[in-house]
Scaffold this motif. Structure first.
Motif, PDB file in Angstrom:
ATOM      1  N   PRO A 285       0.790  -1.239   0.000  1.00  0.00           N
ATOM      2  CA  PRO A 285       0.000   0.000   0.000  1.00  0.00           C
ATOM      3  C   PRO A 285       0.823   1.290   0.000  1.00  0.00           C
ATOM      4  O   PRO A 285       0.310   2.340  -0.351  1.00  0.00           O
ATOM      5  CB  PRO A 285      -0.852  -0.102   1.276  1.00  0.00           C
ATOM      6  CG  PRO A 285      -0.294  -1.211   2.075  1.00  0.00           C
ATOM      7  CD  PRO A 285       0.516  -2.079   1.183  1.00  0.00           C
ATOM      8  N   GLU A 286       2.093   1.187   0.406  1.00  0.00           N
ATOM      9  CA  GLU A 286       2.915   2.399   0.436  1.00  0.00           C
ATOM     10  C   GLU A 286       3.420   2.780  -0.961  1.00  0.00           C
ATOM     11  O   GLU A 286       3.829   3.916  -1.188  1.00  0.00           O
ATOM     12  CB  GLU A 286       4.123   2.236   1.373  1.00  0.00           C
ATOM     13  CG  GLU A 286       3.766   1.890   2.824  1.00  0.00           C
ATOM     14  CD  GLU A 286       2.813   2.890   3.467  1.00  0.00           C
ATOM     15  OE1 GLU A 286       2.857   4.082   3.112  1.00  0.00           O
ATOM     16  OE2 GLU A 286       1.996   2.459   4.321  1.00  0.00           O
ATOM     17  N   SER A 287       3.427   1.818  -1.882  1.00  0.00           N
ATOM     18  CA  SER A 287       3.980   2.149  -3.210  1.00  0.00           C
ATOM     19  C   SER A 287       2.996   3.004  -4.000  1.00  0.00           C
ATOM     20  O   SER A 287       1.799   3.048  -3.706  1.00  0.00           O
ATOM     21  CB  SER A 287       4.373   0.887  -3.964  1.00  0.00           C
ATOM     22  OG  SER A 287       3.266   0.046  -4.054  1.00  0.00           O
ATOM     23  N   GLU A 288       3.531   3.643  -5.032  1.00  0.00           N
ATOM     24  CA  GLU A 288       2.824   4.764  -5.617  1.00  0.00           C
ATOM     25  C   GLU A 288       1.565   4.447  -6.426  1.00  0.00           C
ATOM     26  O   GLU A 288       0.620   5.227  -6.453  1.00  0.00           O
ATOM     27  CB  GLU A 288       3.808   5.577  -6.466  1.00  0.00           C
ATOM     28  CG  GLU A 288       3.419   7.033  -6.514  1.00  0.00           C
ATOM     29  CD  GLU A 288       4.096   7.729  -7.677  1.00  0.00           C
ATOM     30  OE1 GLU A 288       3.460   8.608  -8.269  1.00  0.00           O
ATOM     31  OE2 GLU A 288       5.252   7.368  -7.994  1.00  0.00           O
ATOM     32  N   GLY A 289       1.552   3.354  -7.129  1.00  0.00           N
ATOM     33  CA  GLY A 289       0.367   3.025  -7.925  1.00  0.00           C
ATOM     34  C   GLY A 289       0.246   3.862  -9.187  1.00  0.00           C
ATOM     35  O   GLY A 289       1.224   4.450  -9.659  1.00  0.00           O
ATOM     36  N   SER A 290      -0.971   3.930  -9.723  1.00  0.00           N
ATOM     37  CA  SER A 290      -1.221   4.686 -10.960  1.00  0.00           C
ATOM     38  C   SER A 290      -2.259   5.741 -10.675  1.00  0.00           C
ATOM     39  O   SER A 290      -3.097   5.575  -9.793  1.00  0.00           O
ATOM     40  CB  SER A 290      -1.798   3.766 -12.030  1.00  0.00           C
ATOM     41  OG  SER A 290      -0.911   2.727 -12.322  1.00  0.00           O
ATOM     42  N   SER A 291      -2.222   6.812 -11.466  1.00  0.00           N
ATOM     43  CA  SER A 291      -3.327   7.751 -11.319  1.00  0.00           C
ATOM     44  C   SER A 291      -3.910   8.135 -12.665  1.00  0.00           C
ATOM     45  O   SER A 291      -3.203   8.312 -13.652  1.00  0.00           O
ATOM     46  CB  SER A 291      -2.918   8.955 -10.481  1.00  0.00           C
ATOM     47  OG  SER A 291      -1.976   9.703 -11.155  1.00  0.00           O
TER      48      SER A 291
END
Ligand code: ASP
Ligand code: MG
Length: 422
Positions: A285-291
């Protein structure tokens, strides 16, 4: 306000729910966090078999027991003083039993019955999770999505009544400001006269986006088991690339072509309000992901791949060698519309019209039978439809890998190919 959506995989065991609750806890702010949750694990698939007329009485009894055992085990593991929650789950199961016996198992009633039964997955999951969050000291309000997401009577694909839904959301905000979390169900809605509807399989993303729109949320986050929006389904590719930024229109295009990471209807409501949509991993959950938002291009720029298996390509030819003219197309599209079949790709020539569709044995059979009243129909099955956005010739060659191409369509940004499924 922020809206979070957790799918079935993120709450499929007690351990998964603990992890989900930790994520929620870290994001509590001065205004309530709206949390939309799906049914646990594969519960919706199980409930589909409890729709009256689908399974025999003995099968149904076994499935019902499985349903109870699965949820009870999770609830008991999460909640130390579980007498209350056991009673609540049993009440819901009792209501479910009541529905199963009172509904008339007829084909005409199937869609209605389906929604009345299948919606229990989300009702049970949110009942357990709400109790658990409260035991953790997170002040949680459980809200019945059927009072919030108002729809018409189109069962299994409820169409949202936006004005009613907006009004219900407004009333909710007025009454809930003292809570830390507003917890509600994805996938389900309700008609003005009190019947349960659903928004279509995998519709919880869409639920979250409806609520984000109506609550004018600051952002929406979908928590998934992948690190973000990938350029291909990891089922097919080892070396996927995470796309960090995706323009709204690109996300709509990708969902339209069949990218399974988000439900196709999800983007429009949030795009209309300029709300950013984040896709993040519940595993990291700490990693950035996509937006997904107001960007001009995807970043990083890389080819994007979408594979659709189990396709059938139909070639439709007028019996008298007349041209494929508007009247013929009208007949063909009329039938497709009537049978609720979506065309994934189409191409016409003077003497034939070709369409590529998902091969659903029942519907395809009916379509071919009906088309044959007026046309000759030829078809190829077991095909794969490949869509490549931002293609290069090298990329196409690598993907086709020597397979014969039955049909190809190319625009400036998108290549689509139909090949035998490998
Ligand atoms: N539980 C529903 C389904 O499995 C909705 C969702 O998961 O989005 O289709
Ligand atoms: Mg699901």
């Amino acid at each position: 306000m922020k809206v979070f959506k957790f799918g079935g995989a993120s709450v499929n065991s007690a351990e998964a729910v603990r992890n989900m609750a930790q994520i929620v806890q870290k994001h509590i702010e001065s205004v309530p966090l709206v949390v939309v949750v799906s049914a646990m694990g594969k519960t919706t698939n199980l409930l589909e078999k409890l729709v009256p007329g689908v399974s025999s009485a003995t099968e149904a009894a076994t499935l019902r027991q499985q349903l109870r055992d699965y949820h009870m085990e999770i609830a008991k593991s999460l909640i130390p003083n579980h007498l209350d929650i056991i009673e609540k789950i049993d009440t819901l199961l009792h209501n479910l039993d009541g529905r199963v016996v009172s509904l008339v198992p007829s084909p005409e009633q199937y869609n209605y019955n389906y929604d009345q039964i299948v919606s229990f997955g989300e009702l049970i999951s949110t009942t357990i999770i709400s109790a658990y969050l409260n035991t953790l000291g997170i002040n949680t309000l459980w809200v019945d999505a059927r009072q919030l997401v108002k729809t018409d009577h189109h069962y299994r694909e409820g169409q949202v009544k936006w004005e009613l839904t907006r009004a219900a959301c407004k009333a909710l905000v007025a009454d809930s400001m003292t809570y830390s979390v507003i917890l509600t169900q994805g996938f389900i809605g309700g008609t003005a006269d009190g019947h349960t509807t659903t928004l279509g399989r995998e519709g919880s993303d869409y639920s979250a986006s409806i609520l984000a729109h109506c609550l004018e949320a600051e952002s929406m986050t979908i928590w998934k088991d992948v690190p973000g929006f990938l350029n291909a389904d990891p089922k097919y590719f080892d070396d996927t690339v995470k796309i960090s930024q995706i323009p709204y229109n690109e996300a709509i295009e990708l969902a339209y072509y069949g990218a399974s990471v988000i439900h196709p209807k999800t983007v429009k409501p949030i795009q209309n309000k300029g709300i950013p949509l984040y896709i993040k991993s519940f595993i990291t959950p700490e990693s950035e992901g996509s937006s997904i938002g107001n960007y001009h291009t995807i970043s990083p720029e890389t080819p994007l791949y979408i594979f659709k298996n189990n396709q059938i390509l139909l070639s439709i030819l007028p019996k008298d060698f007349s041209f494929i003219a508007e009247e013929n197309l009208q007949v063909i599209f009329g039938l497709l519309n009537e049978l609720g079949i979506r065309v994934n790709l189409m191409q016409n020539s003077a003497l034939s019209f070709s369409i590529c569709i998902d091969n659903n044995p029942q519907r395809t059979g009916l379509l071919i039978e009906q088309l044959r009243h007026s046309f000759h129909v030829r078809y190829n099955e077991n095909l794969q439809l490949i869509t490549i956005r931002y293609y290069t010739q090298e990329v196409i060659d690598r993907i086709v890998a020597g397979r014969p191409v039955l049909l190809e369509q190319r625009s400036r940004s998108t290549e689509q190919l139909i090949v035998p499924q490998s």
